[in-house]
Motif scaffolding. Structure first.
Motif, PDB file in Angstrom:
ATOM      1  N   ARG A  23     -16.391 -22.488 -87.534  1.00  8.65           N
ATOM      2  CA  ARG A  23     -16.653 -23.922 -88.016  1.00  8.65           C
ATOM      3  C   ARG A  23     -15.384 -24.401 -88.511  1.00  8.65           C
ATOM      4  O   ARG A  23     -14.757 -23.462 -89.523  1.00  8.65           O
ATOM      5  CB  ARG A  23     -17.673 -24.267 -88.982  1.00  8.65           C
ATOM      6  CG  ARG A  23     -18.845 -23.952 -88.499  1.00  8.65           C
ATOM      7  CD  ARG A  23     -20.065 -24.454 -89.461  1.00  8.65           C
ATOM      8  NE  ARG A  23     -20.041 -23.622 -90.622  1.00  8.65           N
ATOM      9  CZ  ARG A  23     -20.652 -22.272 -90.658  1.00  8.65           C
ATOM     10  NH1 ARG A  23     -21.427 -21.795 -89.555  1.00  8.65           N
ATOM     11  NH2 ARG A  23     -20.364 -21.613 -91.726  1.00  8.65           N
ATOM     12  N   VAL A  24     -14.569 -25.400 -88.391  1.00  4.41           N
ATOM     13  CA  VAL A  24     -13.160 -25.664 -89.014  1.00  4.41           C
ATOM     14  C   VAL A  24     -13.358 -26.967 -89.386  1.00  4.41           C
ATOM     15  O   VAL A  24     -13.829 -28.180 -88.781  1.00  4.41           O
ATOM     16  CB  VAL A  24     -12.237 -25.753 -87.645  1.00  4.41           C
ATOM     17  CG1 VAL A  24     -10.826 -26.010 -88.195  1.00  4.41           C
ATOM     18  CG2 VAL A  24     -12.283 -24.256 -86.999  1.00  4.41           C
ATOM     19  N   GLN A  25     -12.679 -27.378 -90.477  1.00  2.37           N
ATOM     20  CA  GLN A  25     -12.404 -28.650 -91.210  1.00  2.37           C
ATOM     21  C   GLN A  25     -10.910 -28.838 -91.267  1.00  2.37           C
ATOM     22  O   GLN A  25     -10.234 -28.137 -91.814  1.00  2.37           O
ATOM     23  CB  GLN A  25     -13.280 -28.479 -92.634  1.00  2.37           C
ATOM     24  CG  GLN A  25     -13.222 -29.835 -93.185  1.00  2.37           C
ATOM     25  CD  GLN A  25     -13.705 -29.775 -94.615  1.00  2.37           C
ATOM     26  OE1 GLN A  25     -13.048 -29.364 -95.680  1.00  2.37           O
ATOM     27  NE2 GLN A  25     -14.951 -30.173 -94.740  1.00  2.37           N
ATOM     28  N   VAL A  26     -10.501 -29.915 -90.846  1.00  2.00           N
ATOM     29  CA  VAL A  26      -9.096 -30.378 -90.779  1.00  2.00           C
ATOM     30  C   VAL A  26      -8.703 -31.518 -91.657  1.00  2.00           C
ATOM     31  O   VAL A  26      -9.620 -32.544 -91.525  1.00  2.00           O
ATOM     32  CB  VAL A  26      -8.588 -30.667 -89.388  1.00  2.00           C
ATOM     33  CG1 VAL A  26      -7.168 -31.066 -89.221  1.00  2.00           C
ATOM     34  CG2 VAL A  26      -8.980 -29.412 -88.516  1.00  2.00           C
ATOM     35  N   ARG A  27      -7.724 -31.607 -92.553  1.00  2.00           N
ATOM     36  CA  ARG A  27      -7.491 -32.727 -93.499  1.00  2.00           C
ATOM     37  C   ARG A  27      -6.175 -32.670 -93.607  1.00  2.00           C
ATOM     38  O   ARG A  27      -5.174 -31.977 -93.149  1.00  2.00           O
ATOM     39  CB  ARG A  27      -8.086 -32.201 -94.789  1.00  2.00           C
ATOM     40  CG  ARG A  27      -9.414 -32.071 -94.706  1.00  2.00           C
ATOM     41  CD  ARG A  27     -10.280 -32.456 -96.246  1.00  2.00           C
ATOM     42  NE  ARG A  27     -11.718 -32.424 -95.942  1.00  2.00           N
ATOM     43  CZ  ARG A  27     -12.439 -33.451 -95.649  1.00  2.00           C
ATOM     44  NH1 ARG A  27     -11.740 -34.442 -95.373  1.00  2.00           N
ATOM     45  NH2 ARG A  27     -13.811 -33.342 -95.507  1.00  2.00           N
ATOM     46  N   ALA A  38      -8.256 -34.316 -83.992  1.00  2.00           N
ATOM     47  CA  ALA A  38      -7.500 -33.248 -83.959  1.00  2.00           C
ATOM     48  C   ALA A  38      -7.995 -32.097 -82.991  1.00  2.00           C
ATOM     49  O   ALA A  38      -9.019 -31.979 -82.865  1.00  2.00           O
ATOM     50  CB  ALA A  38      -7.245 -32.697 -85.387  1.00  2.00           C
ATOM     51  N   ALA A  39      -7.258 -31.667 -82.282  1.00  2.00           N
ATOM     52  CA  ALA A  39      -7.768 -30.557 -81.108  1.00  2.00           C
ATOM     53  C   ALA A  39      -7.282 -29.227 -81.763  1.00  2.00           C
ATOM     54  O   ALA A  39      -6.466 -28.783 -82.024  1.00  2.00           O
ATOM     55  CB  ALA A  39      -6.539 -30.841 -79.834  1.00  2.00           C
ATOM     56  N   GLY A  48     -12.161 -24.766 -76.675  1.00  2.00           N
ATOM     57  CA  GLY A  48     -11.550 -25.818 -77.964  1.00  2.00           C
ATOM     58  C   GLY A  48     -12.374 -26.876 -78.136  1.00  2.00           C
ATOM     59  O   GLY A  48     -13.596 -26.901 -77.568  1.00  2.00           O
ATOM     60  N   ALA A  49     -12.298 -27.728 -79.115  1.00  2.00           N
ATOM     61  CA  ALA A  49     -13.128 -28.669 -79.623  1.00  2.00           C
ATOM     62  C   ALA A  49     -12.130 -29.765 -80.236  1.00  2.00           C
ATOM     63  O   ALA A  49     -10.967 -29.696 -80.504  1.00  2.00           O
ATOM     64  CB  ALA A  49     -14.032 -28.138 -80.538  1.00  2.00           C
ATOM     65  N   VAL A  50     -12.871 -30.970 -80.488  1.00  2.00           N
ATOM     66  CA  VAL A  50     -11.903 -32.157 -81.146  1.00  2.00           C
ATOM     67  C   VAL A  50     -12.806 -32.225 -82.216  1.00  2.00           C
ATOM     68  O   VAL A  50     -14.020 -32.431 -82.255  1.00  2.00           O
ATOM     69  CB  VAL A  50     -12.056 -33.253 -80.267  1.00  2.00           C
ATOM     70  CG1 VAL A  50     -11.154 -34.530 -80.994  1.00  2.00           C
ATOM     71  CG2 VAL A  50     -11.233 -32.808 -78.821  1.00  2.00           C
ATOM     72  N   THR A  51     -12.028 -32.669 -83.666  1.00  2.00           N
ATOM     73  CA  THR A  51     -12.557 -33.075 -84.944  1.00  2.00           C
ATOM     74  C   THR A  51     -13.329 -34.186 -84.873  1.00  2.00           C
ATOM     75  O   THR A  51     -12.961 -35.219 -84.093  1.00  2.00           O
ATOM     76  CB  THR A  51     -11.803 -33.017 -85.859  1.00  2.00           C
ATOM     77  OG1 THR A  51     -10.641 -33.871 -85.762  1.00  2.00           O
ATOM     78  CG2 THR A  51     -11.268 -31.536 -86.005  1.00  2.00           C
ATOM     79  N   THR A  58     -16.575 -27.346 -84.168  1.00  2.00           N
ATOM     80  CA  THR A  58     -17.063 -26.198 -83.970  1.00  2.00           C
ATOM     81  C   THR A  58     -16.406 -25.432 -82.856  1.00  2.00           C
ATOM     82  O   THR A  58     -16.688 -26.047 -81.545  1.00  2.00           O
ATOM     83  CB  THR A  58     -18.559 -26.058 -83.902  1.00  2.00           C
ATOM     84  OG1 THR A  58     -18.961 -26.756 -85.317  1.00  2.00           O
ATOM     85  CG2 THR A  58     -19.338 -24.739 -84.122  1.00  2.00           C
ATOM     86  N   LEU A  59     -16.054 -24.412 -82.800  1.00  2.00           N
ATOM     87  CA  LEU A  59     -15.859 -23.333 -81.587  1.00  2.00           C
ATOM     88  C   LEU A  59     -16.916 -22.556 -81.394  1.00  2.00           C
ATOM     89  O   LEU A  59     -17.214 -21.548 -82.264  1.00  2.00           O
ATOM     90  CB  LEU A  59     -14.557 -22.576 -81.757  1.00  2.00           C
ATOM     91  CG  LEU A  59     -13.197 -23.606 -81.931  1.00  2.00           C
ATOM     92  CD1 LEU A  59     -11.872 -22.756 -81.953  1.00  2.00           C
ATOM     93  CD2 LEU A  59     -13.245 -24.633 -80.689  1.00  2.00           C
TER      94      LEU A  59
END
Length: 743
Positions: A23-27, A38-39, A48-51, A58-59
């Motif tokens: 799980r990724v959180q982009v800020r 965001a990719a 891959g995934a997009v926010t 989530t990958l």
């Protein structure tokens, strides 16, 4: 053979079960806002995934062990992040905005760090490009920048010294907070000169919020606030100079340097402004005073790590300003009226910003300001000499905590503001150091910005302030006042083209000696200590605006903003005569002032041509002490039109102002007038790093002056009588030109 097959199957099963989800959180690293779209890519694979709108992605089926992911987004620098799988929590990524992309305008005055389009509070931004254009017109101060904003009026208070204050939506200057990077440095005794002493060259942007903002900024933000945001250093060096001369015998020299060196950064701004006394109407009295001013603003930045920024700065200004009878100023005679203002400003700024991994940040701010000012009025004889010396010392300290959540942003804070003013005039007081007043304000505030739906956002806040002015009243005991100040702003996105904002709140202004009336009289014949006996002024206000923006073609953009406003101010502080004498004192009027109206702003952009049309209708009335009429010197109708053509090599613009009739202090009406200006700038470059330009500006080239409508001065040079109300320009046509150089 069976054992070998069993071993292979076991390895395959172990590999299959040793995969996990990431799980990724982009800020945004600067604003802590979520970055949608965001990719996120697992390097070496197609996984891959997009926010989403909350900046989350989530990958799945990520193999255990050391891995590397790449995160990219439009407008942000691509980064690669090592990670060891599995990890028990969400991986938080902070992306830096790309310098090569078009930067999004971020609002700082509301403290949420949101883009201006996403902010529920209506904020007007004067960006760096527009500031650069206005610097061509008047590099010595910011009065032109604010004067040309719809709904804002720069009110001159002295014929000879040209002192001026700022009015928003018809209310006097003391109801507007003038800030620099969120610090209140330019109020009180300095307010009549501050607009004329702040140079614009080191500003990144100017943020204007109209309407009550007392929840975040406390006393004085009844009409609104103006926040001057200064530049910060970057890895690329910035070294620029500006030299300007005027037909009114003025000279401006400006220099700015900024650069970041790893964990350290520095900005340095220095300016010197000179002006000879100028008399365009040949009445032998100055319409522009003689001025000599030097300003220094060094600032040091420290970046101990990626999440911490510390800055400390100094502001020093020294000005001598003298207006009046020209032969006296030029030392040709000793008899004649002069008005001299000598001022010294020393202020410090300290700020600490700390960002945490849980999308939170802590800000600590402190400032100290000392402003000394001496006002001397002379006619050439000792018996008629008047002098007023004052020293104002103020401090400001604040701690605030910002927390970002998926659907809301929270701000909690506390601040302490102290103010002390002493009358140091030994000529008028037997005491060598007379304390006029001492004031302290302690405040707690909370604000929440909530995303209710994709089309609706709500910003609400509450502030509690305890105000103590001592000694207070005739008992010489502390008599604190407490204010509870709610505020709200609602943003509704009806469609891609239509948005609307509705906001309102309560406000107050702590007791102050420094009103426009007192400034106009140079504080003469005023019982200064009467400020201890007045109560704070209170207000309630409401703003509603509708905004429409569309791209008619690939080259043509149209935006329209319509604002409606209303503010009611109770117990306004005014000057009243003491008995049958000429002496006056501050009192709370029995009644109120209300201001209502609307602003219309239309902007059209076609290729390299920008057009703007602004109209304001402001109806400000006083209802107190038997009066029920318009507030004097408030233009009910104002119209502003401008066009700008800009290419890589050329910038040229035309502007026109219309100011309607204003009510005089005696009940009569002034004349309406037009003012027209034209500017042209030619740009050039030399090598990779050297850029420059030459410019010339024709300000008010129709030479509109109040002295063309009526005499500004009558009587003998030793005892002149000046016009009471200044409603039109007094300086007339001025041509200025110079050059800019960036190395």
């Amino acid at each position: 053979m069976k054992n070998v097959c069993l071993f292979v199957l076991l390895c395959i099963a172990t590999s299959a079960f040793a995969q996990d989800s990431l799980r990724v959180q982009v800020r945004n690293r600067l604003t802590q806002q979520a970055i949608p779209g965001a990719a996120v890519l697992l390097l070496g694979t197609t996984n891959g995934a997009v926010t989403d709108e909350s900046g989350n992605a989530t990958l799945r089926n990520v193999p255990a062990g050391p891995q590397r992911i790449r995160v990219s987004g439009v407008g942000f620098e691509t980064l690669t992040q090592p990670v060891t799988i599995p990890i028990p929590d969400t991986l938080r990524i902070a992306m830096a905005p790309s310098e090569e992309e078009l930067e999004e305008v971020i609002v700082t005055s509301t403290r949420t760090g949101r883009a201006v389009a996403d902010e529920p509070t209506r904020v007007e931004i004067i960006d760096g490009e527009e500031l650069d254009e206005k610097a061509n017109m008047q590099p010595g101060n910011i009065s032109v920048i604010l004067r040309e904003s719809t709904g804002i009026q720069v009110q001159q208070t002295s014929v000879t010294s040209a002192n001026a204050t700022l009015r928003i939506q018809g209310l006097d200057g003391r109801y507007t907070q003038l800030l620099q990077d969120g610090f209140p440095l330019y109020s009180g005794f300095a307010s009549g000169l501050s607009l004329l002493q702040i140079p614009p060259l080191n500003l990144q942007q100017v943020e204007v919020i109209k309407g009550c903002q007392s929840t975040l900024y406390g006393s004085g933000a009844i009409a609104g606030l103006v926040n001057l945001i200064t530049k910060s250093p970057t890895d690329e060096r910035e070294l620029s100079f500006l030299v300007n001369g005027t037909s009114a015998l003025g000279l401006d020299l400006n220099g700015y340097y900024a650069q970041r060196y790893g964990k350290l950064g520095i900005t340095l701004y220095a300016t010197h402004n000179r002006q000879r006394a100028y008399d365009p109407n040949n009445d032998r009295f100055s319409d522009i005073p003689q001025i000599s001013r030097t300003t220094l603003q060094p600032k040091l930045f420290w970046y101990p790590n990626e999440t911490t920024t510390v800055s400390a700065g100094l502001i020093y200004s020294d000005e001598d300003r003298t207006g009046g009878f020209l032969p006296v100023i030029r030392e040709q005679t000793a008899e004649g009226y002069t008005e001299a203002n000598e001022s010294r400003r020393v202020a410090t700024q300290f700020r600490l910003d700390k960002r945490f991994a849980n999308s939170a940040s802590l800000t600590v701010k402190n400032s100290f300001s000392q402003f000394r000012r001496s006002i001397g009025v002379a006619t050439g004889t000792a018996s008629s000499f008047y002098r007023f010396d004052g020293n104002q010392v103020s401090t400001f300290s604040e701690v605030s905590y910002f927390k970002h959540r998926e659907k809301s942003d929270w701000i909690f804070g506390a601040n302490l503001w102290t103010d002390e003013f002493r009358n140091e005039n030994r000529l008028s007081s037997s005491a060598p150091d007379l304390l006029v007043y001492q004031q302290g304000i302690t405040g707690l505030f909370i604000q929440n910005t909530l995303t209710l739906s994709p089309t609706l956002s709500l910003e609400s806040g509450l502030r509690g302030d305890l105000v103590t002015t001592r000694p207070y009243s005739t008992s010489d005991r502390e008599a604190p006042e407490f204010f509870l100040l709610p505020r709200f702003s609602l943003l509704y996105r009806a469609s891609e083209h239509w948005t609307s904002r509705l906001g309102g709140g309560l406000g107050y202004k702590a007791p102050t000696l420094f009103t426009e009336e007192a400034e106009r009289q140079s504080f003469r014949n005023i019982r200064l200590t009467s400020v201890r006996d007045v109560r704070s002024e209170e207000s309630a206000g409401l703003n509603w605006d509708i905004n429409y923006r569309t791209e008619l073609t690939d080259d043509l953009t149209l935006s329209i903003n319509q604002l409606f406003f209303y503010t009611r101010l109770n117990r306004p502080v005014i000057l009243d005569f003491i008995g049958f004498s000429l002496a006056q004192q501050l009192v709370n009027a029995r009644g109120h002032i209300d201001t209502r109206g609307f602003e219309t702003n239309i902007r059209v952009v076609y290729k390299d041509i920008h057009g703007f049309l602004g109209y304001s209708f402001i109806d400000t009335k006083r209802h107190y002490n038997g009066l029920s009429d318009a507030l004097p010197l408030t233009a009910k109708h104002r119209l502003y039109m401008t066009t700008l053509y800009e290419t890589e090599r050329l910038k040229t613009g035309f502007e026109a102002f219309y100011t309607g009739r204003q009510q005089r202090s005696n009940g009569g009406l002034t004349r309406p007038y037009w003012s027209i200006g034209y500017m042209i700038e030619k740009k050039w470059s030399w090598g990779r790093n050297t850029k420059g330009s030459v410019f010339i500006n024709f300000e008010n080239f129709l030479d509109v002056r109040q002295s063309r409508f009526e005499p500004l001065v009558t009587g003998a040079p030793q005892q002149p009588t000046f016009v009471t109300d200044i409603y039109a320009p007094t300086d007339g046509r001025i041509i200025n030109g110079g050059f800019k150089l960036k190395l």
